[in-house]
Design a protein around this motif. Structure first.
Motif, PDB file in Angstrom:
ATOM      1  N   SER A 178       0.857  -1.184   0.000  1.00  0.00           N
ATOM      2  CA  SER A 178       0.000   0.000   0.000  1.00  0.00           C
ATOM      3  C   SER A 178       0.895   1.237   0.000  1.00  0.00           C
ATOM      4  N   LEU A 179       0.284   2.360  -0.242  1.00  0.00           N
ATOM      5  CA  LEU A 179       1.002   3.643  -0.239  1.00  0.00           C
ATOM      6  C   LEU A 179       0.746   4.415   1.052  1.00  0.00           C
ATOM      7  N   SER A 180       0.447   3.715   2.121  1.00  0.00           N
ATOM      8  CA  SER A 180       0.122   4.401   3.373  1.00  0.00           C
ATOM      9  C   SER A 180       1.299   5.188   3.923  1.00  0.00           C
ATOM     10  N   SER A 181       2.514   4.807   3.568  1.00  0.00           N
ATOM     11  CA  SER A 181       3.703   5.561   3.963  1.00  0.00           C
ATOM     12  C   SER A 181       4.658   5.639   2.781  1.00  0.00           C
ATOM     13  N   ILE A 182       4.943   6.855   2.349  1.00  0.00           N
ATOM     14  CA  ILE A 182       5.861   7.023   1.213  1.00  0.00           C
ATOM     15  C   ILE A 182       7.009   7.977   1.555  1.00  0.00           C
ATOM     16  N   GLU A 183       7.385   8.017   2.822  1.00  0.00           N
ATOM     17  CA  GLU A 183       8.469   8.920   3.248  1.00  0.00           C
ATOM     18  C   GLU A 183       9.755   8.661   2.471  1.00  0.00           C
ATOM     19  N   GLU A 184      10.084   7.382   2.245  1.00  0.00           N
ATOM     20  CA  GLU A 184      11.314   7.053   1.520  1.00  0.00           C
ATOM     21  C   GLU A 184      11.295   7.658   0.114  1.00  0.00           C
ATOM     22  N   ILE A 185      10.144   7.621  -0.525  1.00  0.00           N
ATOM     23  CA  ILE A 185      10.007   8.189  -1.867  1.00  0.00           C
ATOM     24  C   ILE A 185      10.180   9.702  -1.829  1.00  0.00           C
ATOM     25  N   LYS A 186       9.493  10.356  -0.920  1.00  0.00           N
ATOM     26  CA  LYS A 186       9.575  11.819  -0.825  1.00  0.00           C
ATOM     27  C   LYS A 186      10.999  12.284  -0.534  1.00  0.00           C
ATOM     28  N   ILE A 187      11.679  11.596   0.380  1.00  0.00           N
ATOM     29  CA  ILE A 187      13.033  12.003   0.753  1.00  0.00           C
ATOM     30  C   ILE A 187      14.016  11.691  -0.376  1.00  0.00           C
ATOM     31  N   ALA A 188      13.851  10.571  -1.049  1.00  0.00           N
ATOM     32  CA  ALA A 188      14.714  10.267  -2.199  1.00  0.00           C
ATOM     33  C   ALA A 188      14.551  11.336  -3.272  1.00  0.00           C
ATOM     34  N   TYR A 189      13.316  11.688  -3.563  1.00  0.00           N
ATOM     35  CA  TYR A 189      13.039  12.724  -4.568  1.00  0.00           C
ATOM     36  C   TYR A 189      13.665  14.054  -4.157  1.00  0.00           C
ATOM     37  N   LYS A 190      13.509  14.420  -2.906  1.00  0.00           N
ATOM     38  CA  LYS A 190      14.091  15.663  -2.385  1.00  0.00           C
ATOM     39  C   LYS A 190      15.612  15.677  -2.549  1.00  0.00           C
ATOM     40  N   ASN A 191      16.220  14.498  -2.501  1.00  0.00           N
ATOM     41  CA  ASN A 191      17.668  14.371  -2.637  1.00  0.00           C
ATOM     42  C   ASN A 191      18.097  14.052  -4.069  1.00  0.00           C
ATOM     43  N   ASN A 192      17.248  14.408  -5.014  1.00  0.00           N
ATOM     44  CA  ASN A 192      17.558  14.315  -6.440  1.00  0.00           C
ATOM     45  C   ASN A 192      17.776  12.903  -6.957  1.00  0.00           C
ATOM     46  N   ILE A 193      17.121  11.930  -6.342  1.00  0.00           N
ATOM     47  CA  ILE A 193      17.117  10.580  -6.894  1.00  0.00           C
ATOM     48  C   ILE A 193      16.001  10.573  -7.930  1.00  0.00           C
ATOM     49  N   SER A 194      16.375  10.548  -9.186  1.00  0.00           N
ATOM     50  CA  SER A 194      15.368  10.690 -10.241  1.00  0.00           C
ATOM     51  C   SER A 194      14.779   9.358 -10.679  1.00  0.00           C
ATOM     52  N   ASN A 195      15.460   8.258 -10.398  1.00  0.00           N
ATOM     53  CA  ASN A 195      14.941   6.958 -10.792  1.00  0.00           C
ATOM     54  C   ASN A 195      14.336   6.263  -9.569  1.00  0.00           C
ATOM     55  N   ILE A 196      13.079   6.550  -9.338  1.00  0.00           N
ATOM     56  CA  ILE A 196      12.332   5.947  -8.243  1.00  0.00           C
ATOM     57  C   ILE A 196      11.320   4.986  -8.864  1.00  0.00           C
ATOM     58  N   VAL A 197      11.429   3.724  -8.478  1.00  0.00           N
ATOM     59  CA  VAL A 197      10.553   2.680  -9.004  1.00  0.00           C
ATOM     60  C   VAL A 197       9.639   2.217  -7.880  1.00  0.00           C
ATOM     61  N   VAL A 198       8.343   2.292  -8.104  1.00  0.00           N
ATOM     62  CA  VAL A 198       7.384   1.782  -7.135  1.00  0.00           C
ATOM     63  C   VAL A 198       6.846   0.466  -7.679  1.00  0.00           C
ATOM     64  N   HIS A 199       6.958  -0.570  -6.851  1.00  0.00           N
ATOM     65  CA  HIS A 199       6.568  -1.922  -7.249  1.00  0.00           C
ATOM     66  C   HIS A 199       5.405  -2.377  -6.376  1.00  0.00           C
ATOM     67  N   SER A 200       4.239  -2.534  -6.976  1.00  0.00           N
ATOM     68  CA  SER A 200       3.027  -2.949  -6.267  1.00  0.00           C
ATOM     69  C   SER A 200       2.962  -4.470  -6.158  1.00  0.00           C
ATOM     70  N   HIS A 201       2.833  -4.939  -4.922  1.00  0.00           N
ATOM     71  CA  HIS A 201       2.761  -6.379  -4.673  1.00  0.00           C
ATOM     72  C   HIS A 201       1.410  -6.810  -4.105  1.00  0.00           C
ATOM     73  N   ASN A 202       0.391  -5.949  -4.200  1.00  0.00           N
ATOM     74  CA  ASN A 202      -0.892  -6.273  -3.590  1.00  0.00           C
ATOM     75  C   ASN A 202      -2.022  -5.679  -4.412  1.00  0.00           C
ATOM     76  N   SER A 203      -3.240  -6.180  -4.186  1.00  0.00           N
ATOM     77  CA  SER A 203      -4.371  -5.726  -4.991  1.00  0.00           C
ATOM     78  C   SER A 203      -5.532  -5.158  -4.176  1.00  0.00           C
ATOM     79  N   LYS A 204      -5.334  -5.057  -2.848  1.00  0.00           N
ATOM     80  CA  LYS A 204      -6.406  -4.487  -2.024  1.00  0.00           C
ATOM     81  C   LYS A 204      -5.848  -4.085  -0.666  1.00  0.00           C
ATOM     82  N   ASN A 205      -6.658  -3.347   0.076  1.00  0.00           N
ATOM     83  CA  ASN A 205      -6.263  -2.921   1.413  1.00  0.00           C
ATOM     84  C   ASN A 205      -6.265  -4.118   2.362  1.00  0.00           C
ATOM     85  N   MET A 206      -5.148  -4.316   3.023  1.00  0.00           N
ATOM     86  CA  MET A 206      -5.036  -5.391   4.009  1.00  0.00           C
ATOM     87  C   MET A 206      -4.908  -4.810   5.418  1.00  0.00           C
TER      88      MET A 206
END
Length: 175
Positions: free
Chosen positions: A90-118
């Motif tokens: 789920s995307l309930s926490s994306i701090e790692e993504i936001k901080i990576a982006y802030k630090n100019n990491i341009s290649n951020i890959v999000v990989h979904s491993h689920n199909s519903k809220n658990m």
């Protein structure tokens, strides 16, 4: 290439198995950093360390959002990674993504491993809110199925999501 990976937990499950199989295929050519906010050791710790992977612990967001962000900022500033590979259910926490982006990491890959809220209703609410803003930070998306892609990504990201089906090594299964 330096790859930061989010998604390992202390318990072996489908996501962890997928990640370690990718690591086994790629560790000889790339440097891996496994980011974790768990107090316990992540599964496969010994194998990761034996094969020159690094495990980076940071403060969990639920303990202190400020400390979490500070730890992640410190990591990304000190270890100029090329890719953040964010494995999630789920995307309930994306701090790692936001901080990576802030630090100019341009290649951020999000990989979904689920199909519903658990999780809880709060998990679902946070997922829904972060789903609306994810495309500000991410261009590359992967999912294990079309249903998992639909669950995780808004229309903008969904149309370019690559489907990477989970695979099982049948030779390792005894029936």
């Amino acid at each position: 290439m330096k790859i930061a990976v989010v998604g390992l937990s202390p318990k072996v499950g489908g996501v962890e198995t997928f990640i370690i199989n990718m690591f086994r295929s790629l560790y000889q050519k790339h440097d891996f950093y496994f980011l974790t906010s768990y107090d316990e050791d992540v599964c496969y710790k010994d194998e990761i360390l034996k094969n020159n992977g690094k495990i980076i612990k940071y403060c969990p967001r639920r303990s202190s959002l400020i400390k979490c962000r500070k730890d992640l900022n410190k990591f990304f500033k000190s270890n100029r990674v090329d890719v953040l590979w964010f494995n999630c259910c789920s995307l309930s926490s994306i701090e790692e993504i936001k901080i990576a982006y802030k630090n100019n990491i341009s290649n951020i890959v999000v990989h979904s491993h689920n199909s519903k809220n658990m999780g809880s209703k709060l998990t679902f609410l946070l997922h829904t809110l972060n789903k609306l803003i994810l495309n500000r930070f991410v261009y590359n998306t992967i999912a294990c199925s079309n249903i998992a892609a639909d669950w995780m990504f808004n229309n903008t990201l969904r149309k370019n999501t690559k489907i990477l089906h989970n695979a099982v090594n049948a030779k390792k299964i005894s029936i």
